[in-house]
Design a protein around this motif. Sequence first.
Motif, PDB file in Angstrom:
ATOM      1  N   VAL A 132      -2.049   4.721 -15.155  1.00  0.00           N
ATOM      2  CA  VAL A 132      -3.017   3.403 -15.812  1.00  0.00           C
ATOM      3  C   VAL A 132      -2.103   2.649 -16.746  1.00  0.00           C
ATOM      4  O   VAL A 132      -2.071   1.719 -17.163  1.00  0.00           O
ATOM      5  N   ALA A 133      -1.684   3.904 -17.861  1.00  0.00           N
ATOM      6  CA  ALA A 133      -0.933   3.392 -18.882  1.00  0.00           C
ATOM      7  C   ALA A 133       0.338   2.634 -18.611  1.00  0.00           C
ATOM      8  O   ALA A 133       0.554   1.688 -19.249  1.00  0.00           O
ATOM      9  N   ASP A 134       0.952   3.287 -17.820  1.00  0.00           N
ATOM     10  CA  ASP A 134       2.379   2.335 -17.268  1.00  0.00           C
ATOM     11  C   ASP A 134       2.008   1.133 -16.549  1.00  0.00           C
ATOM     12  O   ASP A 134       2.719   0.188 -17.126  1.00  0.00           O
ATOM     13  N   LEU A 135       1.069   1.047 -15.825  1.00  0.00           N
ATOM     14  CA  LEU A 135       0.343  -0.227 -15.231  1.00  0.00           C
ATOM     15  C   LEU A 135       0.257  -1.085 -16.336  1.00  0.00           C
ATOM     16  O   LEU A 135       0.805  -2.378 -16.274  1.00  0.00           O
ATOM     17  N   ALA A 136      -0.599  -0.847 -17.268  1.00  0.00           N
ATOM     18  CA  ALA A 136      -1.059  -1.687 -18.217  1.00  0.00           C
ATOM     19  C   ALA A 136       0.301  -1.920 -19.224  1.00  0.00           C
ATOM     20  O   ALA A 136       0.258  -3.156 -19.715  1.00  0.00           O
ATOM     21  N   ASN A 146       1.045  -1.278  -0.129  1.00  0.00           N
ATOM     22  CA  ASN A 146      -0.185   0.025   0.153  1.00  0.00           C
ATOM     23  C   ASN A 146       0.884   1.243  -0.184  1.00  0.00           C
ATOM     24  O   ASN A 146       1.567   1.684   1.040  1.00  0.00           O
ATOM     25  N   TYR A 147       1.039   1.794  -1.246  1.00  0.00           N
ATOM     26  CA  TYR A 147       1.938   3.064  -1.582  1.00  0.00           C
ATOM     27  C   TYR A 147       1.292   4.435  -1.244  1.00  0.00           C
ATOM     28  O   TYR A 147       1.808   5.417  -1.105  1.00  0.00           O
ATOM     29  N   ALA A 148      -0.255   4.160  -0.664  1.00  0.00           N
ATOM     30  CA  ALA A 148      -0.780   5.523  -0.522  1.00  0.00           C
ATOM     31  C   ALA A 148      -0.492   6.387   0.680  1.00  0.00           C
ATOM     32  O   ALA A 148      -0.197   5.856   1.680  1.00  0.00           O
ATOM     33  N   VAL A 149      -0.280   7.722   0.574  1.00  0.00           N
ATOM     34  CA  VAL A 149       0.102   8.500   1.479  1.00  0.00           C
ATOM     35  C   VAL A 149      -1.035   9.859   1.907  1.00  0.00           C
ATOM     36  O   VAL A 149      -1.440  10.162   0.993  1.00  0.00           O
ATOM     37  N   GLY A 150      -1.080   9.965   3.066  1.00  0.00           N
ATOM     38  CA  GLY A 150      -2.161  10.829   3.376  1.00  0.00           C
ATOM     39  C   GLY A 150      -1.303  12.296   2.836  1.00  0.00           C
ATOM     40  O   GLY A 150      -0.364  12.717   3.002  1.00  0.00           O
ATOM     41  N   GLY A 151      -2.156  13.128   2.152  1.00  0.00           N
ATOM     42  CA  GLY A 151      -2.015  14.448   1.511  1.00  0.00           C
ATOM     43  C   GLY A 151      -1.427  14.168   0.229  1.00  0.00           C
ATOM     44  O   GLY A 151      -1.101  15.389  -0.493  1.00  0.00           O
ATOM     45  N   ALA A 152      -1.453  12.960  -0.518  1.00  0.00           N
ATOM     46  CA  ALA A 152      -0.508  12.934  -1.667  1.00  0.00           C
ATOM     47  C   ALA A 152      -1.559  13.487  -2.645  1.00  0.00           C
ATOM     48  O   ALA A 152      -3.008  13.481  -2.879  1.00  0.00           O
ATOM     49  N   ARG A 153      -0.963  13.880  -3.857  1.00  0.00           N
ATOM     50  CA  ARG A 153      -1.760  14.656  -4.751  1.00  0.00           C
ATOM     51  C   ARG A 153      -1.284  13.757  -6.153  1.00  0.00           C
ATOM     52  O   ARG A 153      -0.293  12.941  -6.134  1.00  0.00           O
ATOM     53  N   LEU A 154      -2.161  13.883  -7.318  1.00  0.00           N
ATOM     54  CA  LEU A 154      -1.908  13.380  -8.571  1.00  0.00           C
ATOM     55  C   LEU A 154      -0.549  14.196  -9.277  1.00  0.00           C
ATOM     56  O   LEU A 154       0.103  13.397  -9.849  1.00  0.00           O
ATOM     57  N   ASP A 155      -0.987  15.309  -8.953  1.00  0.00           N
ATOM     58  CA  ASP A 155       0.228  16.356  -9.730  1.00  0.00           C
ATOM     59  C   ASP A 155       1.628  15.709  -9.210  1.00  0.00           C
ATOM     60  O   ASP A 155       2.062  15.709  -8.255  1.00  0.00           O
ATOM     61  N   PRO A 156       2.153  15.287 -10.225  1.00  0.00           N
ATOM     62  CA  PRO A 156       3.834  15.003 -10.459  1.00  0.00           C
ATOM     63  C   PRO A 156       4.870  15.877  -9.770  1.00  0.00           C
ATOM     64  O   PRO A 156       5.555  15.634  -9.304  1.00  0.00           O
ATOM     65  N   ARG A 157       4.378  16.941  -9.883  1.00  0.00           N
ATOM     66  CA  ARG A 157       5.158  18.309  -9.089  1.00  0.00           C
ATOM     67  C   ARG A 157       5.139  18.356  -7.731  1.00  0.00           C
ATOM     68  O   ARG A 157       5.807  19.347  -7.180  1.00  0.00           O
ATOM     69  N   ARG A 202       2.055   9.692  -8.866  1.00  0.00           N
ATOM     70  CA  ARG A 202       2.819   9.446  -9.967  1.00  0.00           C
ATOM     71  C   ARG A 202       4.201   8.736  -9.192  1.00  0.00           C
ATOM     72  O   ARG A 202       4.671   8.007  -9.577  1.00  0.00           O
ATOM     73  N   ALA A 203       4.700   9.334  -8.215  1.00  0.00           N
ATOM     74  CA  ALA A 203       5.935   9.017  -7.533  1.00  0.00           C
ATOM     75  C   ALA A 203       5.708   7.656  -6.950  1.00  0.00           C
ATOM     76  O   ALA A 203       6.569   6.863  -6.977  1.00  0.00           O
ATOM     77  N   GLN A 204       4.410   7.287  -6.348  1.00  0.00           N
ATOM     78  CA  GLN A 204       4.158   6.185  -5.806  1.00  0.00           C
ATOM     79  C   GLN A 204       4.073   5.136  -6.703  1.00  0.00           C
ATOM     80  O   GLN A 204       4.941   3.973  -6.477  1.00  0.00           O
ATOM     81  N   ALA A 205       3.722   5.447  -8.059  1.00  0.00           N
ATOM     82  CA  ALA A 205       3.419   4.234  -8.975  1.00  0.00           C
ATOM     83  C   ALA A 205       4.908   3.997  -9.356  1.00  0.00           C
ATOM     84  O   ALA A 205       5.297   2.827  -9.835  1.00  0.00           O
ATOM     85  N   SER A 206       5.599   5.092  -9.733  1.00  0.00           N
ATOM     86  CA  SER A 206       7.183   5.038 -10.242  1.00  0.00           C
ATOM     87  C   SER A 206       7.949   4.077  -9.458  1.00  0.00           C
ATOM     88  O   SER A 206       8.669   3.358  -9.636  1.00  0.00           O
ATOM     89  N   ALA A 207       7.842   4.177  -8.014  1.00  0.00           N
ATOM     90  CA  ALA A 207       8.779   3.585  -6.970  1.00  0.00           C
ATOM     91  C   ALA A 207       8.406   1.822  -7.240  1.00  0.00           C
ATOM     92  O   ALA A 207       9.168   1.060  -7.171  1.00  0.00           O
TER      93      ALA A 207
END
Length: 268
Positions: free
Chosen positions: A142-146, A73-84, A91-96
Amino acid sequence: MHRLVRSLIVAAAFTLMSSSVHPLAAFDRIVVFGDSLSDNGNAGRASNGPVWVEHLAERFGLTLKPSRTGGSNYAVGGARLDPRSGNTSLRAQASAYLQGSRARGSTLHIVYGGGNDLLATVGQPQAHRIVDAAVASLRSIVADLAGEGATDILVPNLPAVGITPAVRAHGRQAVEAANTLAAHFNSALDRALSEFAGRAGLRLHRLDVWQMAERVVSDPAAAGFTDIAAPCVQNRRCEGHLFWDGIHPTTQAHRRLAEAAIRVLEAQ
């Protein structure tokens, strides 16, 4: 003759039940990317009990642990989708996750975010553009996971976030602005994910949290709630409350969300 008729009725009933019930697919692992709605220990659990992905994992007989303790579970409280937004973004969670070693077996990937991006943009002149960028980030995940062979991806949309006590405290204008942005996010998300429809080897499961929340608002009692306005964070018991604090649901509400996710997974 009576025994024969009875046997035929039982057999017919069994056949009908077997043909109408969709068995829940078995997963060996659940991987989660998200924010405080799904975080169960990376930044802390923002509820009075298990969050929805924990309830969902329990349904599969799995234990979901935070990534900081070696879990998935990579979810983090306060996280946003914005990679910046930093190294806790979805985005950082998925990349890790994608850069590390991955276990074999059937995996359900969950990508649930956008609420923090939306709440941070309410009232800003560029709000719609910021929301569109958040959706683009989710689509890229989603594209990267697929692309890496993911077979099952669950993507919930956002509720009308104006329902939250925190937004409602700012008045009607804030509620309307927040709900308009949530609707815009969901429409953009539908368009972004439509390109994955029919993709070979991929089951993209969509969870309509917007409609689920609308049903709760229209008939709280039917969903098992007695109070959908006041947070229960100051109370020792949260039974019947929808909200734990100004933003986050109670574990009772999280369980309802998990049950809805199970129905979606059963349907495909």
